[in-house]
Write an enzyme that holds these catalytic residues in place. Structure first.
Site, PDB file in Angstrom:
ATOM      1  N   HIS A 200     -35.543 -35.763  18.617  1.00  0.00           N
ATOM      2  CA  HIS A 200     -35.653 -36.207  19.796  1.00  0.00           C
ATOM      3  C   HIS A 200     -35.238 -35.229  20.862  1.00  0.00           C
ATOM      4  O   HIS A 200     -35.899 -34.834  22.164  1.00  0.00           O
ATOM      5  CB  HIS A 200     -35.846 -37.570  20.267  1.00  0.00           C
ATOM      6  CG  HIS A 200     -34.584 -38.103  20.310  1.00  0.00           C
ATOM      7  ND1 HIS A 200     -33.909 -38.151  19.270  1.00  0.00           N
ATOM      8  CD2 HIS A 200     -34.016 -38.872  21.408  1.00  0.00           C
ATOM      9  CE1 HIS A 200     -32.628 -38.812  19.498  1.00  0.00           C
ATOM     10  NE2 HIS A 200     -32.581 -39.289  20.828  1.00  0.00           N
TER      11      HIS A 200
ATOM     12  N   CYS B 294     -67.517 -44.133  24.403  1.00  0.00           N
ATOM     13  CA  CYS B 294     -67.869 -45.359  24.042  1.00  0.00           C
ATOM     14  C   CYS B 294     -69.469 -45.486  24.430  1.00  0.00           C
ATOM     15  O   CYS B 294     -70.015 -46.668  24.044  1.00  0.00           O
ATOM     16  CB  CYS B 294     -66.942 -46.380  24.798  1.00  0.00           C
ATOM     17  SG  CYS B 294     -66.960 -46.295  26.468  1.00  0.00           S
TER      18      CYS B 294
END
Length: 188
Positions: free
Chosen positions: A75, A161
């Protein structure tokens, strides 16, 4: 961006619009940038990491801990490598995690380690009702008060959607243009 090679980290969250991020990676690579992609596990269910690897020519990072990899500083290394980051699409889940500092996957952990002098461009994409949810609005306000984060506001239109309204991810060409402007300004 064409005069020198820039390092761009692209974060991909889970959502149907993650397929559009493929075009963003292509545009960045075409402009001569090195691109590394960090995906949330949910994003990898929408677009295969292999697709991003093929487009970027670089390893794609999904898991915090992968067998055979150096675990201690993945990271940190990704955060230091990049000159800028784009998170597209930015999901409601990841937006909220970033707003309050939850680091429970590789992308959120890299963002926590991202140096504050570097810009993080965020292109949210979600259903209109999610985007206008009071909790998401509060977290959006909290996250984008920080100067490091730049909101690439979602547009209006037909959503996956079946409904219509605000929540569409900014088009990849527009995202690329904003990042290009930022990196070109840094090069001067």
């Amino acid at each position: 961006m064409h005069d020198e090679q820039h390092n761009i980290l692209i974060g991909v969250c889970g959502g149907i619009s993650s397929y559009k991020t493929c075009e963003l990676v292509r545009l960045c690579v075409k402009a001569g940038c090195r691109v590394k992609v960090v995906m949330t596990p949910a994003a990898a269910r929408f677009v295969s990491p292999r697709v991003f690897r093929s487009l970027s020519g670089e390893a794609v990072f999904v898991r915090m801990f992968s067998p055979g990899e150096e675990q201690r500083t993945k990271h940190i290394g990704l955060a230091q490598w990049a000159e800028a980051c784009v998170i597209a699409p930015l999901s409601a889940n990841t937006l909220s995690k970033l707003a309050i500092g939850i680091c429970d996957n590789l992308l959120t952990t890299v963002m926590c380690a991202f140096p504050e002098e570097k810009k993080i461009f965020c292109a949210p994409a979600m259903n209109t009702h999610m985007w206008n949810n009071t909790v998401i609005l509060d977290n959006t306000d909290k996250l984008f008060r920080r100067t490091q984060y730049e909101l690439l506001s979602p547009g209006r239109g037909a959503l996956a959607c079946g409904s219509s309204g605000e929540g569409r991810m900014m088009p990849p060409e527009e995202i690329f243009h904003r990042v290009d402007e930022y990196l070109s300004g840094k090069s001067e």
